[in-house]
Design a protein around this motif. Sequence first.
Motif, PDB file in Angstrom:
ATOM      1  N   GLU A  16      43.595  25.598  38.565  1.00 58.37           N
ATOM      2  CA  GLU A  16      43.705  25.812  40.011  1.00 58.37           C
ATOM      3  C   GLU A  16      45.162  25.783  40.472  1.00 58.37           C
ATOM      4  O   GLU A  16      45.560  26.562  41.340  1.00 58.37           O
ATOM      5  CB  GLU A  16      42.875  24.778  40.779  1.00 58.37           C
ATOM      6  CG  GLU A  16      41.394  24.801  40.447  1.00 58.37           C
ATOM      7  CD  GLU A  16      40.729  26.152  40.628  1.00 58.37           C
ATOM      8  OE1 GLU A  16      41.239  27.009  41.377  1.00 58.37           O
ATOM      9  OE2 GLU A  16      39.671  26.369  40.020  1.00 58.37           O
ATOM     10  N   LEU A  17      45.970  24.901  39.879  1.00 59.86           N
ATOM     11  CA  LEU A  17      47.381  24.845  40.239  1.00 59.86           C
ATOM     12  C   LEU A  17      48.087  26.148  39.882  1.00 59.86           C
ATOM     13  O   LEU A  17      48.898  26.653  40.666  1.00 59.86           O
ATOM     14  CB  LEU A  17      48.072  23.665  39.546  1.00 59.86           C
ATOM     15  CG  LEU A  17      47.667  22.272  40.010  1.00 59.86           C
ATOM     16  CD1 LEU A  17      48.400  21.216  39.183  1.00 59.86           C
ATOM     17  CD2 LEU A  17      47.921  22.073  41.486  1.00 59.86           C
ATOM     18  N   ARG A  18      47.770  26.706  38.705  1.00 57.53           N
ATOM     19  CA  ARG A  18      48.369  27.993  38.314  1.00 57.53           C
ATOM     20  C   ARG A  18      48.046  29.072  39.336  1.00 57.53           C
ATOM     21  O   ARG A  18      48.917  29.844  39.748  1.00 57.53           O
ATOM     22  CB  ARG A  18      47.866  28.426  36.934  1.00 57.53           C
ATOM     23  CG  ARG A  18      48.689  27.895  35.800  1.00 57.53           C
ATOM     24  CD  ARG A  18      48.370  28.582  34.481  1.00 57.53           C
ATOM     25  NE  ARG A  18      46.957  28.513  34.112  1.00 57.53           N
ATOM     26  CZ  ARG A  18      46.401  27.512  33.444  1.00 57.53           C
ATOM     27  NH1 ARG A  18      47.139  26.489  33.056  1.00 57.53           N
ATOM     28  NH2 ARG A  18      45.126  27.515  33.146  1.00 57.53           N
ATOM     29  N   LEU A  19      46.785  29.115  39.766  1.00 56.67           N
ATOM     30  CA  LEU A  19      46.379  30.108  40.754  1.00 56.67           C
ATOM     31  C   LEU A  19      47.124  29.897  42.078  1.00 56.67           C
ATOM     32  O   LEU A  19      47.652  30.854  42.644  1.00 56.67           O
ATOM     33  CB  LEU A  19      44.867  30.042  40.999  1.00 56.67           C
ATOM     34  CG  LEU A  19      44.395  30.975  42.090  1.00 56.67           C
ATOM     35  CD1 LEU A  19      43.880  32.264  41.487  1.00 56.67           C
ATOM     36  CD2 LEU A  19      43.353  30.319  42.939  1.00 56.67           C
ATOM     37  N   LEU A  20      47.188  28.653  42.556  1.00 57.70           N
ATOM     38  CA  LEU A  20      47.839  28.358  43.829  1.00 57.70           C
ATOM     39  C   LEU A  20      49.347  28.609  43.763  1.00 57.70           C
ATOM     40  O   LEU A  20      49.952  29.038  44.745  1.00 57.70           O
ATOM     41  CB  LEU A  20      47.536  26.924  44.263  1.00 57.70           C
ATOM     42  CG  LEU A  20      46.060  26.624  44.559  1.00 57.70           C
ATOM     43  CD1 LEU A  20      45.861  25.149  44.848  1.00 57.70           C
ATOM     44  CD2 LEU A  20      45.541  27.485  45.697  1.00 57.70           C
TER      45      LEU A  20
END
Length: 72
Positions: free
Chosen positions: A51-55
């Motif tokens: 999720e951090l990569r996406l954000l």
Amino acid sequence: MINKGSILEKLFGSQTRVRALRLFLLNSEEVFEMKALVRRLRAGKSAIRKELRLLIDIGYIHKGTKIVEVVK
């Protein structure tokens, strides 16, 4: 009756993403280490990293050397 959590999960893709979005939105001045994110999001490191990569990719948050901060 559909609960609010499941609606947001369907809209945003996952419970972890919804929790991360909410955490960063409501705490835009804070910086977070992975250990704190695991505890506060109640999710595993691999799910949080995803999720951090996406954000980060969409520009919602910025990654520091060892911290993640919210873009204003």
